[in-house]
Motif scaffolding. Structure first.
Motif, PDB file in Angstrom:
ATOM      1  N   PHE A 189       0.768  -1.156   0.011  1.00  0.00           N
ATOM      2  CA  PHE A 189       0.287   0.019  -0.189  1.00  0.00           C
ATOM      3  C   PHE A 189       0.894   1.159   0.040  1.00  0.00           C
ATOM      4  O   PHE A 189       1.887   1.289   0.743  1.00  0.00           O
ATOM      5  CB  PHE A 189      -1.013   0.097   1.384  1.00  0.00           C
ATOM      6  CG  PHE A 189      -1.979  -0.923   1.326  1.00  0.00           C
ATOM      7  CD1 PHE A 189      -3.369  -0.496   0.639  1.00  0.00           C
ATOM      8  CD2 PHE A 189      -1.845  -1.982   2.031  1.00  0.00           C
ATOM      9  CE1 PHE A 189      -4.267  -1.260   0.801  1.00  0.00           C
ATOM     10  CE2 PHE A 189      -3.070  -3.021   1.699  1.00  0.00           C
ATOM     11  CZ  PHE A 189      -4.236  -2.713   1.301  1.00  0.00           C
ATOM     12  N   GLY A 190       0.517   2.329  -0.627  1.00  0.00           N
ATOM     13  CA  GLY A 190       1.383   3.582  -0.593  1.00  0.00           C
ATOM     14  C   GLY A 190       0.593   4.487   0.518  1.00  0.00           C
ATOM     15  O   GLY A 190      -0.485   4.089   1.057  1.00  0.00           O
ATOM     16  N   ALA A 191       1.817   5.112   1.034  1.00  0.00           N
ATOM     17  CA  ALA A 191       1.225   5.790   2.300  1.00  0.00           C
ATOM     18  C   ALA A 191       0.025   6.886   2.046  1.00  0.00           C
ATOM     19  O   ALA A 191      -0.835   7.054   3.116  1.00  0.00           O
ATOM     20  CB  ALA A 191       2.454   6.630   2.942  1.00  0.00           C
ATOM     21  N   ASP A 192      -0.016   7.570   0.953  1.00  0.00           N
ATOM     22  CA  ASP A 192      -1.064   8.302   0.450  1.00  0.00           C
ATOM     23  C   ASP A 192      -2.378   7.568   0.569  1.00  0.00           C
ATOM     24  O   ASP A 192      -3.434   8.174   0.886  1.00  0.00           O
ATOM     25  CB  ASP A 192      -0.677   9.345  -0.913  1.00  0.00           C
ATOM     26  CG  ASP A 192       0.448  10.107  -0.774  1.00  0.00           C
ATOM     27  OD1 ASP A 192       0.977  10.450   0.604  1.00  0.00           O
ATOM     28  OD2 ASP A 192       1.037  10.708  -1.663  1.00  0.00           O
ATOM     29  N   ALA A 193      -2.185   6.514  -0.099  1.00  0.00           N
ATOM     30  CA  ALA A 193      -3.534   5.582  -0.226  1.00  0.00           C
ATOM     31  C   ALA A 193      -4.016   5.308   1.135  1.00  0.00           C
ATOM     32  O   ALA A 193      -5.380   5.193   1.252  1.00  0.00           O
ATOM     33  CB  ALA A 193      -3.268   4.527  -0.985  1.00  0.00           C
ATOM     34  N   CYS A 194      -3.257   4.836   2.012  1.00  0.00           N
ATOM     35  CA  CYS A 194      -3.624   4.306   3.434  1.00  0.00           C
ATOM     36  C   CYS A 194      -4.445   5.807   4.174  1.00  0.00           C
ATOM     37  O   CYS A 194      -5.325   5.553   4.451  1.00  0.00           O
ATOM     38  CB  CYS A 194      -2.379   4.025   4.026  1.00  0.00           C
ATOM     39  SG  CYS A 194      -2.745   3.394   5.811  1.00  0.00           S
ATOM     40  N   GLU A 195      -3.757   6.843   4.070  1.00  0.00           N
ATOM     41  CA  GLU A 195      -4.451   8.038   4.629  1.00  0.00           C
ATOM     42  C   GLU A 195      -5.576   8.391   4.036  1.00  0.00           C
ATOM     43  O   GLU A 195      -6.539   8.548   4.828  1.00  0.00           O
ATOM     44  CB  GLU A 195      -3.246   9.113   4.512  1.00  0.00           C
ATOM     45  CG  GLU A 195      -2.030   8.939   5.392  1.00  0.00           C
ATOM     46  CD  GLU A 195      -0.913  10.134   5.157  1.00  0.00           C
ATOM     47  OE1 GLU A 195      -1.181  11.002   4.227  1.00  0.00           O
ATOM     48  OE2 GLU A 195       0.090  10.082   5.556  1.00  0.00           O
ATOM     49  N   TRP A 196      -5.867   8.109   2.800  1.00  0.00           N
ATOM     50  CA  TRP A 196      -7.007   8.380   2.161  1.00  0.00           C
ATOM     51  C   TRP A 196      -8.130   7.486   2.489  1.00  0.00           C
ATOM     52  O   TRP A 196      -9.140   7.913   2.908  1.00  0.00           O
ATOM     53  CB  TRP A 196      -6.756   8.336   0.390  1.00  0.00           C
ATOM     54  CG  TRP A 196      -7.840   8.938  -0.299  1.00  0.00           C
ATOM     55  CD1 TRP A 196      -8.149  10.169  -0.528  1.00  0.00           C
ATOM     56  CD2 TRP A 196      -9.067   8.149  -0.876  1.00  0.00           C
ATOM     57  NE1 TRP A 196      -9.489  10.389  -1.282  1.00  0.00           N
ATOM     58  CE2 TRP A 196      -9.952   8.914  -1.640  1.00  0.00           C
ATOM     59  CE3 TRP A 196      -9.328   6.830  -0.674  1.00  0.00           C
ATOM     60  CZ2 TRP A 196     -11.151   8.470  -2.326  1.00  0.00           C
ATOM     61  CZ3 TRP A 196     -10.466   6.277  -1.423  1.00  0.00           C
ATOM     62  CH2 TRP A 196     -11.265   7.114  -2.205  1.00  0.00           C
ATOM     63  N   LEU A 197      -7.869   6.208   2.471  1.00  0.00           N
ATOM     64  CA  LEU A 197      -8.689   5.285   2.835  1.00  0.00           C
ATOM     65  C   LEU A 197      -9.121   5.510   4.556  1.00  0.00           C
ATOM     66  O   LEU A 197     -10.433   5.180   4.559  1.00  0.00           O
ATOM     67  CB  LEU A 197      -8.180   3.767   2.878  1.00  0.00           C
ATOM     68  CG  LEU A 197      -8.178   3.218   1.209  1.00  0.00           C
ATOM     69  CD1 LEU A 197      -7.015   2.174   1.274  1.00  0.00           C
ATOM     70  CD2 LEU A 197      -9.254   3.003   0.775  1.00  0.00           C
ATOM     71  N   LEU A 198      -8.451   6.123   5.197  1.00  0.00           N
ATOM     72  CA  LEU A 198      -8.806   6.280   6.646  1.00  0.00           C
ATOM     73  C   LEU A 198      -9.676   7.614   6.749  1.00  0.00           C
ATOM     74  O   LEU A 198     -10.685   7.364   7.507  1.00  0.00           O
ATOM     75  CB  LEU A 198      -7.557   6.359   7.405  1.00  0.00           C
ATOM     76  CG  LEU A 198      -6.789   5.087   7.824  1.00  0.00           C
ATOM     77  CD1 LEU A 198      -5.506   5.316   8.559  1.00  0.00           C
ATOM     78  CD2 LEU A 198      -7.710   4.052   8.475  1.00  0.00           C
ATOM     79  N   SER A 199      -9.186   8.617   6.027  1.00  0.00           N
ATOM     80  CA  SER A 199      -9.657  10.098   6.446  1.00  0.00           C
ATOM     81  C   SER A 199     -11.098  10.026   5.466  1.00  0.00           C
ATOM     82  O   SER A 199     -11.908  10.637   5.735  1.00  0.00           O
ATOM     83  CB  SER A 199      -8.749  11.142   5.848  1.00  0.00           C
ATOM     84  OG  SER A 199      -8.385  10.970   4.381  1.00  0.00           O
ATOM     85  N   ALA A 200     -11.055   9.390   3.987  1.00  0.00           N
ATOM     86  CA  ALA A 200     -12.169   9.733   3.133  1.00  0.00           C
ATOM     87  C   ALA A 200     -12.966   8.506   3.313  1.00  0.00           C
ATOM     88  O   ALA A 200     -14.239   8.727   2.862  1.00  0.00           O
ATOM     89  CB  ALA A 200     -11.593   9.779   1.847  1.00  0.00           C
ATOM     90  N   ARG A 201     -12.697   7.396   3.533  1.00  0.00           N
ATOM     91  CA  ARG A 201     -13.531   6.124   3.356  1.00  0.00           C
ATOM     92  C   ARG A 201     -13.592   5.587   4.856  1.00  0.00           C
ATOM     93  O   ARG A 201     -14.342   4.639   5.014  1.00  0.00           O
ATOM     94  CB  ARG A 201     -13.222   5.213   2.485  1.00  0.00           C
ATOM     95  CG  ARG A 201     -13.140   5.668   0.994  1.00  0.00           C
ATOM     96  CD  ARG A 201     -14.416   6.062   0.712  1.00  0.00           C
ATOM     97  NE  ARG A 201     -14.552   6.627  -0.705  1.00  0.00           N
ATOM     98  CZ  ARG A 201     -14.719   7.869  -0.967  1.00  0.00           C
ATOM     99  NH1 ARG A 201     -14.711   8.849   0.015  1.00  0.00           N
ATOM    100  NH2 ARG A 201     -14.558   8.339  -2.238  1.00  0.00           N
ATOM    101  N   HIS A 202     -12.881   5.787   5.859  1.00  0.00           N
ATOM    102  CA  HIS A 202     -13.059   5.338   7.102  1.00  0.00           C
ATOM    103  C   HIS A 202     -13.097   3.779   7.201  1.00  0.00           C
ATOM    104  O   HIS A 202     -14.015   3.241   7.768  1.00  0.00           O
ATOM    105  CB  HIS A 202     -14.376   5.835   7.997  1.00  0.00           C
ATOM    106  CG  HIS A 202     -14.379   7.338   7.677  1.00  0.00           C
ATOM    107  ND1 HIS A 202     -13.485   8.222   8.458  1.00  0.00           N
ATOM    108  CD2 HIS A 202     -15.273   8.063   6.973  1.00  0.00           C
ATOM    109  CE1 HIS A 202     -13.960   9.410   8.282  1.00  0.00           C
ATOM    110  NE2 HIS A 202     -15.019   9.421   7.484  1.00  0.00           N
ATOM    111  N   VAL A 203     -12.027   3.156   6.548  1.00  0.00           N
ATOM    112  CA  VAL A 203     -12.003   1.715   6.405  1.00  0.00           C
ATOM    113  C   VAL A 203     -11.685   1.224   7.776  1.00  0.00           C
ATOM    114  O   VAL A 203     -10.904   1.936   8.629  1.00  0.00           O
ATOM    115  CB  VAL A 203     -10.986   1.429   5.416  1.00  0.00           C
ATOM    116  CG1 VAL A 203     -11.406   1.791   3.964  1.00  0.00           C
ATOM    117  CG2 VAL A 203      -9.532   1.366   5.508  1.00  0.00           C
ATOM    118  N   ARG A 204     -11.714  -0.023   8.108  1.00  0.00           N
ATOM    119  CA  ARG A 204     -11.426  -0.975   9.480  1.00  0.00           C
ATOM    120  C   ARG A 204      -9.986  -1.591   9.073  1.00  0.00           C
ATOM    121  O   ARG A 204      -9.496  -1.718  10.003  1.00  0.00           O
ATOM    122  CB  ARG A 204     -12.776  -1.715   9.828  1.00  0.00           C
ATOM    123  CG  ARG A 204     -12.341  -2.619  10.956  1.00  0.00           C
ATOM    124  CD  ARG A 204     -11.983  -1.734  12.158  1.00  0.00           C
ATOM    125  NE  ARG A 204     -13.118  -0.964  12.559  1.00  0.00           N
ATOM    126  CZ  ARG A 204     -12.788  -0.111  13.625  1.00  0.00           C
ATOM    127  NH1 ARG A 204     -11.804  -0.093  14.248  1.00  0.00           N
ATOM    128  NH2 ARG A 204     -13.635   0.846  14.075  1.00  0.00           N
TER     129      ARG A 204
END
Length: 272
Positions: A189-204
């Motif tokens: 995973f890219g760091a930016d993708a991880c941050e986006w998934l957490l902030s924009a999609r609130h993944v678990r």
């Protein structure tokens, strides 16, 4: 048994009216259901996919020397029953990374709740790109492209990254893929993708079919720090992600509640 009183009631005009009403109601219900629909709905049949590598002493680990070991503990000829004794590192085989793995005071394996371990899953594939570039990472652009095709990633979902790397797991050298200096090369995973998934999609949860959520050449592990620092968890060394649909599956994370565990080996299933 029907008494004479009950027989007389059954032959009465009122009973005939009741019978006619009942038959009329059943006929209406049959028309509503249609000729081929059963009165009792059948239970939905799920396809269950096992995303777990067999736990073995030969499975590659992140660092040489961490491989599991096993030996006899009890035998049927000597003791009347069979048991093995294992020596393992918690992050061996298909396993979970709990928040405490990178976060002081983070939650342990016993503190991850059952409702966090059964969740909707989406699968994103980088397998073709990974055959050309072992260092490729999932980007925000990849996530946006996936959503244009498959729709928005659900809140609270597990995002599973299929790289095809699980096919290499029969060889530690092939799976770690180190260069001459010992730096490993595999996708993540890219760091930016991880941050986006957490902030924009609130993944678990994030899951991957390699040794690490971060790409193999990483030395700072930003995905681990970001994901676990957000009190989420990861799953590594998954198998058979190519069999999981892009969306619509349910992930079942069979994590043993290891005492004070930083995670640990788990049986991972996908239902769809």
């Amino acid at each position: 048994m029907c008494t004479e009183e009950c027989l007389r009631h059954a032959a009465s005009p009122q009973a005939e009216v009741s019978r006619r009403a009942a038959l009329t109601g059943l006929a209406a219900a049959a028309l509503t259901l249609g000729p081929s629909q059963p009165a009792v709905a059948s239970r939905r049949q799920h396809t269950v996919r096992d995303l777990t590598h067999p736990f073995s002493t030969a499975f590659p680990t992140f660092a040489p020397g961490e491989e599991a070991r096993r030996g006899p503990y009890k035998t049927i000829p000597d003791d009347g029953y069979y048991m093995q004794e294992w020596r393992i590192v918690e992050h061996t085989g298909t396993h979970v990374d709990a928040p405490v793995h990178f976060v002081p005071g983070g939650r342990t394996a016993t503190q991850l709740t059952p409702d966090e371990l059964i969740l909707p899953a989406v699968t994103i594939s980088l397998a073709r790109r990974a055959t050309r570039d072992a260092d490729t990472v999932l980007t925000v652009a990849d996530l946006r492209a996936w959503e244009r095709e498959w729709g928005r990633i659900p809140t609270g979902a597990a995002v599973l990254l299929h790289t095809g790397w699980d096919r290499r797991a029969t060889s530690a050298a092939h799976y770690r893929n180190p260069d001459a200096q010992g730096t490993m090369h595999f996708p993540g995973f890219g760091a930016d993708a991880c941050e986006w998934l957490l902030s924009a999609r609130h993944v678990r949860c994030l899951g991957i079919d390699t040794l690490s959520l971060d790409p193999g050449r990483s030395t700072t592990y930003p995905v681990h720090f970001t994901l676990l620092g957000a009190d989420r968890y990861g799953v590594e060394n998954l198998a058979h992600l190519e069999t999981v649909p892009a969306r619509g599956a349910t992930l079942v994370v069979g994590l043993i509640p290891w005492e004070q565990g930083s995670g640990g080996p788990a049986r991972i299933l996908a239902l769809s």
